[in-house]
Design an enzyme around this catalytic site. Structure first.
Site, PDB file in Angstrom:
ATOM      1  N   SER A 142     -43.497 -68.042 -71.354  1.00  9.50           N
ATOM      2  CA  SER A 142     -43.961 -69.140 -72.200  1.00  9.50           C
ATOM      3  C   SER A 142     -42.880 -69.569 -73.181  1.00  9.50           C
ATOM      4  O   SER A 142     -42.079 -68.746 -73.648  1.00  9.50           O
ATOM      5  CB  SER A 142     -45.203 -68.695 -72.979  1.00  9.50           C
ATOM      6  OG  SER A 142     -45.529 -69.601 -74.010  1.00  9.50           O
ATOM      7  N   TYR A 167     -49.771 -63.578 -78.463  1.00 10.37           N
ATOM      8  CA  TYR A 167     -49.586 -64.168 -77.134  1.00 10.37           C
ATOM      9  C   TYR A 167     -48.098 -64.243 -76.803  1.00 10.37           C
ATOM     10  O   TYR A 167     -47.662 -63.823 -75.727  1.00 10.37           O
ATOM     11  CB  TYR A 167     -50.212 -65.557 -77.088  1.00 10.37           C
ATOM     12  CG  TYR A 167     -49.883 -66.323 -75.829  1.00 10.37           C
ATOM     13  CD1 TYR A 167     -50.400 -65.932 -74.600  1.00 10.37           C
ATOM     14  CD2 TYR A 167     -49.047 -67.436 -75.864  1.00 10.37           C
ATOM     15  CE1 TYR A 167     -50.096 -66.625 -73.434  1.00 10.37           C
ATOM     16  CE2 TYR A 167     -48.740 -68.140 -74.711  1.00 10.37           C
ATOM     17  CZ  TYR A 167     -49.259 -67.722 -73.503  1.00 10.37           C
ATOM     18  OH  TYR A 167     -48.945 -68.407 -72.355  1.00 10.37           O
TER      19      TYR A 167
END
Length: 351
Positions: A142, A167
């Site tokens: 990501s 995350y």
């Protein structure tokens, strides 16, 4: 090729499954079908692939009725025993791991979900890839790994040591774990740092979906950082094109890698990390204007400061992906927003 795609009922996984199935690869989809967002949307994606919800039960393999080269199983990556059994039984050639607990803000309130899915689930994938001699593991990372790094465009040569959400930390952990397996066991791995993917069948917790729904329903939209966020919005077909190209070419060790001046994106091991984005950041306020234009309605804006875990701007340096695969994003934000709203109106019968 026989390819396992985890997260195949998810946004990216669904589109990737469809493209590779049309290419006549043998596709095996896996998804936990959790309720992080509307489960009916996940079932809708599967049904579009020919996997009907009435046939789905945990740890049971389903064969698509309309595309004979798609199979599906509902399974958690944390289920080590059944995952190992699946790899042993099916003998995959390639694995594309897109399954993860998504969402930056959700990680602030439910951190354990990220450890279970993104860390424990990923180690189980790595172990299975190692034990069953997978030719290449491609996995989702990501853009959030760049965290407090303010040097833009974000480069895979840049620092990713200061994540601002769990995350993001879990995604950086995946990259480190993958390198370890590439180094110790010669497992080819490639990580793809996705930059704000959008398009038809997108996730309901993402800005485009949230804004479209709210504007149609005459509800206010929350606009963080007072609309001054910039995001490298990347259309789903451009993302899928990049995944396919990368998956087809497992990395080899970088012969020029220098331990005294190390390249963070490669290694002497068969390991690589790429950014995959549009490389054209768009201001959030303009993105909203595109939605308003397509809907023919003005949004009611609730202007708010930036939220914990968010970064004000993302901008992908994709030069190595361009160099290695001639990668060229094609879809403009105007076209992409139009395509999404056309799908949304059809799927939800908004008009």
């Amino acid at each position: 090729m026989k390819i396992l795609i985890t997260g195949s009922a998810g946004f990216i996984g669904y589109h990737l499954t469809k493209v590779l199935a049309i290419r006549k690869d043998e596709i095996f989809g896996l998804d936990s079908l959790n309720d992080y967002y509307d489960i009916n949307l996940k079932y809708g994606r599967l049904e579009d692939l020919g996997i009907h919800r009435c046939n789905i039960s945990y740890n049971k393999i389903n064969k698509s009725s309309c595309l004979s080269n798609i199979s599906f199983i509902q399974l958690n990556l944390e289920d080590k025993e059944n995952l190992d059994l699946l790899f042993k039984q099916e003998q995959f050639d390639y694995v594309i791991n897109l399954a993860a607990q998504a969402g930056v803000r959700y990680s602030l309130v439910n951190p354990h979900a990220y450890i279970d899915s993104n860390i424990m689930g990923f180690i189980n994938i790595l172990e299975c890839c190692r034990n069953y001699k997978i030719k290449h593991l491609t996995y989702a990372s990501s853009s959030s790994v760049y965290g407090l790094n303010g040097k833009q465009p974000f480069s895979t040569q840049g620092n990713v040591d200061h994540p601002v959400s769990l995350y993001a930390a879990s995604k950086k952990s995946n990259e480190l774990m993958a390198h370890t397996y590439s180094h110790l066991f010669n497992l080819p791995t490639t990580g793809l740092r996705f930059f704000t993917v959008y398009g038809p069948w997108g996730r309901p917790d993402m800005a485009l979906f949230l804004f479209t729904k709210a504007i149609i329903e005459n509800q206010p939209i929350d606009v963080y950082n007072f609309g001054n966020m910039h995001r490298d919005f990347t259309y789903i077909s451009d993302i899928v094109e990049g995944i396919v190209k990368v998956n087809d070419h497992p990395p080899k060790g970088n012969e020029l890698w220098n331990c005294k001046n190390p390249d963070p994106s490669s290694s002497t091991a068969p390991y690589k990390v790429y950014n995959i984005g549009n490389s054209k950041p768009i201001k959030l306020s303009y993105f909203i204007e595109c939605i308003e234009k397509e809907l023919g309605k003005e949004a009611i804006k609730n202007l708010l400061p930036i939220q914990p875990g968010d970064v004000p701007s993302t901008y992908a340096d994709i030069s190595d992906l361009v160099r290695d695969f001639n990668y060229k994003p094609k879809v403009s934000v105007e076209e992409g927003v139009k395509n999404f709203i056309t799908w949304y109106n059809d799927f939800y019968k908004a008009k």
